[in-house]
Motif scaffolding. Structure first.
Motif, PDB file in Angstrom:
ATOM      1  N   THR A 171       0.844  -1.194   0.000  1.00  0.00           N
ATOM      2  CA  THR A 171       0.000   0.000   0.000  1.00  0.00           C
ATOM      3  C   THR A 171       0.878   1.241   0.000  1.00  0.00           C
ATOM      4  OG1 THR A 171      -1.786   1.176   1.137  1.00  0.00           O
ATOM      5  CG2 THR A 171      -0.254  -0.045   2.532  1.00  0.00           C
ATOM      6  N   CYS A 172       0.504   2.232  -0.814  1.00  0.00           N
ATOM      7  CA  CYS A 172       1.363   3.382  -1.078  1.00  0.00           C
ATOM      8  C   CYS A 172       0.748   4.672  -0.557  1.00  0.00           C
ATOM      9  CB  CYS A 172       1.584   3.532  -2.583  1.00  0.00           C
ATOM     10  SG  CYS A 172       2.415   2.130  -3.362  1.00  0.00           S
ATOM     11  N   GLU A 173       1.586   5.518   0.025  1.00  0.00           N
ATOM     12  CA  GLU A 173       1.166   6.842   0.474  1.00  0.00           C
ATOM     13  C   GLU A 173       1.386   7.872  -0.633  1.00  0.00           C
ATOM     14  OE1 GLU A 173       1.797   7.344   5.139  1.00  0.00           O
ATOM     15  OE2 GLU A 173       3.701   7.158   4.064  1.00  0.00           O
ATOM     16  N   GLU A 174       0.315   8.550  -1.019  1.00  0.00           N
ATOM     17  CA  GLU A 174       0.437   9.623  -2.006  1.00  0.00           C
ATOM     18  C   GLU A 174       0.567  10.958  -1.266  1.00  0.00           C
ATOM     19  OE1 GLU A 174      -1.780  11.042  -6.132  1.00  0.00           O
ATOM     20  OE2 GLU A 174      -2.955  10.154  -4.523  1.00  0.00           O
ATOM     21  N   ASP A 175       1.589  11.038  -0.453  1.00  0.00           N
ATOM     22  CA  ASP A 175       1.802  12.211   0.395  1.00  0.00           C
ATOM     23  C   ASP A 175       3.257  12.176   0.832  1.00  0.00           C
ATOM     24  OD1 ASP A 175       1.983  14.033   2.561  1.00  0.00           O
ATOM     25  OD2 ASP A 175      -0.129  13.777   3.030  1.00  0.00           O
ATOM     26  N   GLU A 176       3.980  13.266   0.647  1.00  0.00           N
ATOM     27  CA  GLU A 176       5.382  13.297   1.057  1.00  0.00           C
ATOM     28  C   GLU A 176       5.604  14.311   2.169  1.00  0.00           C
ATOM     29  OE1 GLU A 176       7.631  14.116  -2.453  1.00  0.00           O
ATOM     30  OE2 GLU A 176       6.519  15.937  -2.934  1.00  0.00           O
ATOM     31  N   SER A 177       4.577  14.515   3.024  1.00  0.00           N
ATOM     32  CA  SER A 177       4.696  15.445   4.145  1.00  0.00           C
ATOM     33  C   SER A 177       5.704  14.914   5.162  1.00  0.00           C
ATOM     34  CB  SER A 177       3.345  15.629   4.828  1.00  0.00           C
ATOM     35  OG  SER A 177       2.397  16.165   3.938  1.00  0.00           O
ATOM     36  N   LYS A 178       6.432  15.843   5.749  1.00  0.00           N
ATOM     37  CA  LYS A 178       7.385  15.479   6.787  1.00  0.00           C
ATOM     38  C   LYS A 178       6.753  15.639   8.167  1.00  0.00           C
ATOM     39  CE  LYS A 178      11.872  16.202   4.596  1.00  0.00           C
ATOM     40  NZ  LYS A 178      13.221  16.802   4.782  1.00  0.00           N
ATOM     41  N   ALA A 179       7.371  15.001   9.148  1.00  0.00           N
ATOM     42  CA  ALA A 179       6.919  15.142  10.530  1.00  0.00           C
ATOM     43  C   ALA A 179       6.873  16.617  10.906  1.00  0.00           C
ATOM     44  CB  ALA A 179       7.849  14.380  11.464  1.00  0.00           C
ATOM     45  N   HIS A 188       6.130  10.949   5.933  1.00  0.00           N
ATOM     46  CA  HIS A 188       5.260  10.136   5.086  1.00  0.00           C
ATOM     47  C   HIS A 188       5.764  10.159   3.652  1.00  0.00           C
ATOM     48  CE1 HIS A 188       2.104   9.238   8.076  1.00  0.00           C
ATOM     49  NE2 HIS A 188       2.473  10.406   8.595  1.00  0.00           N
ATOM     50  N   GLY A 189       5.153   9.297   2.819  1.00  0.00           N
ATOM     51  CA  GLY A 189       5.579   9.145   1.434  1.00  0.00           C
ATOM     52  C   GLY A 189       6.182   7.788   1.172  1.00  0.00           C
ATOM     53  N   PHE A 190       5.727   6.763   1.908  1.00  0.00           N
ATOM     54  CA  PHE A 190       6.358   5.449   1.884  1.00  0.00           C
ATOM     55  C   PHE A 190       5.411   4.351   1.410  1.00  0.00           C
ATOM     56  CE2 PHE A 190       8.797   7.629   5.357  1.00  0.00           C
ATOM     57  CZ  PHE A 190      10.031   7.638   4.722  1.00  0.00           C
ATOM     58  N   ILE A 191       5.968   3.141   1.343  1.00  0.00           N
ATOM     59  CA  ILE A 191       5.236   1.920   1.015  1.00  0.00           C
ATOM     60  C   ILE A 191       5.238   1.013   2.244  1.00  0.00           C
ATOM     61  CG2 ILE A 191       5.200  -0.158  -0.437  1.00  0.00           C
ATOM     62  CD1 ILE A 191       6.489   1.485  -2.653  1.00  0.00           C
ATOM     63  N   PHE A 192       4.087   0.374   2.508  1.00  0.00           N
ATOM     64  CA  PHE A 192       3.935  -0.555   3.621  1.00  0.00           C
ATOM     65  C   PHE A 192       3.359  -1.876   3.087  1.00  0.00           C
ATOM     66  CE2 PHE A 192       3.705   3.724   5.190  1.00  0.00           C
ATOM     67  CZ  PHE A 192       4.299   3.715   6.440  1.00  0.00           C
ATOM     68  N   GLU A 193       3.419  -2.926   3.905  1.00  0.00           N
ATOM     69  CA  GLU A 193       2.977  -4.252   3.460  1.00  0.00           C
ATOM     70  C   GLU A 193       1.896  -4.819   4.376  1.00  0.00           C
ATOM     71  OE1 GLU A 193       4.984  -8.343   1.702  1.00  0.00           O
ATOM     72  OE2 GLU A 193       6.100  -7.167   3.169  1.00  0.00           O
ATOM     73  N   VAL A 194       0.893  -5.442   3.746  1.00  0.00           N
ATOM     74  CA  VAL A 194      -0.223  -6.073   4.453  1.00  0.00           C
ATOM     75  C   VAL A 194      -0.344  -7.522   3.980  1.00  0.00           C
ATOM     76  CG1 VAL A 194      -2.722  -6.097   4.729  1.00  0.00           C
ATOM     77  CG2 VAL A 194      -1.494  -3.920   4.759  1.00  0.00           C
ATOM     78  N   ASP A 195      -0.469  -8.459   4.921  1.00  0.00           N
ATOM     79  CA  ASP A 195      -0.674  -9.880   4.632  1.00  0.00           C
ATOM     80  C   ASP A 195      -2.068 -10.267   5.112  1.00  0.00           C
ATOM     81  OD1 ASP A 195      -0.775 -12.615   4.473  1.00  0.00           O
ATOM     82  OD2 ASP A 195       1.082 -12.986   5.561  1.00  0.00           O
ATOM     83  N   PRO A 196      -3.062 -10.368   4.219  1.00  0.00           N
ATOM     84  CA  PRO A 196      -4.428 -10.628   4.666  1.00  0.00           C
ATOM     85  C   PRO A 196      -4.645 -12.044   5.185  1.00  0.00           C
ATOM     86  CG  PRO A 196      -4.334 -10.668   2.281  1.00  0.00           C
ATOM     87  CD  PRO A 196      -2.974 -10.222   2.755  1.00  0.00           C
ATOM     88  N   TYR A 197      -3.853 -12.993   4.727  1.00  0.00           N
ATOM     89  CA  TYR A 197      -4.065 -14.389   5.113  1.00  0.00           C
ATOM     90  C   TYR A 197      -3.800 -14.612   6.596  1.00  0.00           C
ATOM     91  CZ  TYR A 197      -3.705 -15.001   0.070  1.00  0.00           C
ATOM     92  OH  TYR A 197      -3.883 -14.884  -1.278  1.00  0.00           O
ATOM     93  N   ARG A 198      -2.675 -14.108   7.030  1.00  0.00           N
ATOM     94  CA  ARG A 198      -2.253 -14.352   8.408  1.00  0.00           C
ATOM     95  C   ARG A 198      -2.555 -13.176   9.320  1.00  0.00           C
ATOM     96  NH1 ARG A 198       1.043 -16.160   4.628  1.00  0.00           N
ATOM     97  NH2 ARG A 198       1.688 -18.342   4.632  1.00  0.00           N
ATOM     98  N   GLY A 199      -3.210 -12.173   8.774  1.00  0.00           N
ATOM     99  CA  GLY A 199      -3.529 -11.009   9.588  1.00  0.00           C
ATOM    100  C   GLY A 199      -2.299 -10.230  10.011  1.00  0.00           C
ATOM    101  N   ARG A 200      -1.235 -10.312   9.208  1.00  0.00           N
ATOM    102  CA  ARG A 200       0.005  -9.619   9.555  1.00  0.00           C
ATOM    103  C   ARG A 200       0.078  -8.267   8.856  1.00  0.00           C
ATOM    104  NH1 ARG A 200       4.745 -13.864   8.290  1.00  0.00           N
ATOM    105  NH2 ARG A 200       3.733 -13.707   6.238  1.00  0.00           N
ATOM    106  N   THR A 201       0.561  -7.293   9.573  1.00  0.00           N
ATOM    107  CA  THR A 201       0.806  -5.966   9.029  1.00  0.00           C
ATOM    108  C   THR A 201       2.177  -5.496   9.481  1.00  0.00           C
ATOM    109  OG1 THR A 201      -1.497  -5.308   8.919  1.00  0.00           O
ATOM    110  CG2 THR A 201       0.112  -3.550   9.110  1.00  0.00           C
TER     111      THR A 201
END
Length: 464
Positions: A171-179, A188-201
């Motif tokens: 999942t991708c953030e369409e935002d490059e705002s800084k803290a 912000h402005g990063f990519i994260f990962e979601v695993d729906p099978y095992r409920g892992r994020t």
């Protein structure tokens, strides 16, 4: 209904630079699987599935024989009890479950700090409590919703993303705002990962993949290379990237091992919008290392890429892998906003084995904003051959298809008026994706946030 808007594909104008060839790229895009393509060709005759039939409920118009089911709607309770279904439904994927009739939908929510229905913050899977975006997952069995829960929270403006060969969602953030800006406590402005099978994020960003206004990604299942689009809102516009991971075989969390981020350079072409003729190919494109992927001081698109510069494009959005190549979309280009030329949408393909970039198709021109054909956004290949495109333009909003003969036809129309009778407005479509068996198309309406399952005679193909 007669489709008159932007269904005429631009075929005039070309660059005279060296290293450009003309190829029959359209057939490559719309071929689908060989058996399905033969079956669709046998149908003959009409383009698409026929005219749209007005929905007596005023929700979704579809061709005769097709039906929709509302799986989820903004503001209703999540089945997990974690709060309300968030709004601003955007990119989505459908991943197979463990059972024969089970699958998972993973859905983005493009929420900003002012979102009316934010993604509920959940302990352990929230990146930045000040951010309101994220993902939810819907578990289906036999076509019915069994579970619905938060998958990741505390991310910003989750627009699109892409599935991985190892069965997860990026999942991708369409935002490059800084803290410290927009109330955020983290960059912000990063990519994260979601695993729906095992409920892992994994609520930790893949920082080596770059910090910019991400739109979508696609993973080459052979090499593990991840392709990324950037939807920058101001000139100079976004870049097309590839990320070469240190652990190319993949697996949940493998992208944390890092890698090399590069941006596409087409020699002599500073802006992809100037390429006008469908089928134009560039056989000697270059990939240039990004100087500072974290954009500590300067946004990546503004960094110094050395002699020759870098190639930009306005509204780089949809991105997907198929037919041993990656496809990506430029939704439109407007010279008055700084682009090199005007168009109503381009679809490009890049073949890694040949190092070849090809302009597959160009939408336009046209002027009637009440007909489909403007600003392709999320995009996918239909299993029967052909292309499904979510429209994100003015006026009424459609999911429309493109046949192998390059004919545009309407597949669905959003009838939910979020404006007034005098000044109607309609939320865009997003996240079109097919079930693994090809029998159901899932799609979102952005506002009011609604997720649909569309079934019907998909086996009829999409016309020749």
């Amino acid at each position: 209904m007669t489709v008159t808007r932007r269904q005429v594909l631009a075929t005039s104008g070309a660059l005279g630079a060296a290293g450009i060839t003309f190829t029959g790229a359209v057939e490559e895009l719309f071929g689908g699987s060989e058996p399905a393509a033969r079956a669709a060709a046998a149908v003959g005759g009409t383009d698409g599935y026929g005219p749209l039939v007005p929905d007596p409920k005023g929700i979704l118009d579809l061709p005769r024989g097709f039906r929709y089911t509302i799986l989820s709607r903004e503001g209703r309770p999540l089945r997990s009890g974690q709060g309300k279904v968030p709004g601003n439904h955007d990119g989505m994927t459908a991943l197979p479950g463990r059972g024969r009739d089970e699958l998972w939908l993973v859905r983005n929510h493009e929420n900003r700090p002012t979102a009316r229905n934010p993604v509920p913050a959940v302990k352990g899977i929230t990146y930045d409590p000040a951010a309101k975006g994220g993902c939810t997952t819907i578990g289906l069995s036999g076509g019915k919703v069994r579970t619905e829960r938060v998958a990741i929270a505390g991310t910003a403006v989750n627009c699109a993303g892409g599935p991985t060969p190892w069965g997860t969602w990026l999942t991708c953030e369409e935002d490059e705002s800084k803290a410290g800006t927009n109330g955020y406590s983290k960059d912000h402005g990063f990519i994260f990962e979601v695993d729906p099978y095992r409920g892992r994020t994994d609520a930790k960003p893949f920082t080596a993949m770059g910090r910019f206004q991400h739109e979508a990604v696609a993973v080459d299942p052979h090499s593990g290379i991840v392709y990324e689009t950037e939807d920058a809102f101001a000139h100079p516009f976004g870049l097309f990237y590839r990320f070469l991971p240190r652990r190319p075989k993949g697996g949940f969390g493998s992208l944390h091992a890092g890698g090399r981020l590069e941006a596409l350079r087409v020699p002599g072409v500073p802006d992809l919008s100037v390429v006008r003729k469908a089928g134009t190919s560039f056989d000697k494109v270059e990939w240039v290392k990004v100087p500072d992927p974290l954009a500590r001081q300067t946004p990546i698109r503004l960094q110094d890429f050395g002699k020759g510069g870098i190639t930009h494009a306005q509204k780089l959005e949809g991105c997907y892998w198929g037919d041993d190549r990656v496809y990506f979309v430029s939704s439109y280009a407007r010279s008055r906003e700084g682009s090199g030329a005007d168009h109503f949408g381009q679809v490009w393909s890049y073949e890694p084995r040949r190092n070849r970039l090809t302009l597959v198709i160009v939408f336009g021109p046209g002027t009637d904003v009440n007909k489909p054909g403007e600003s392709p956004d999320n995009i996918c290949l239909a299993p029967q051959g052909g292309l499904m495109v979510c429209e994100d333009g003015g006026g009424e909003q459609f999911v429309y298809g493109v046949t192998r003969r390059r004919r545009v036809y309407p597949m669905a129309r959003n009838r939910q008026n979020i404006g007034t009778p005098q000044a109607p407005e309609y939320g865009e479509f997003a996240g079109a994706t097919f079930s693994p068996d090809g029998r159901t198309m899932f799609v979102n309406v952005y506002a009011p946030g609604t997720t649909f399952a569309i079934t019907g005679p998909w086996h009829r193909g999409t016309g020749r």
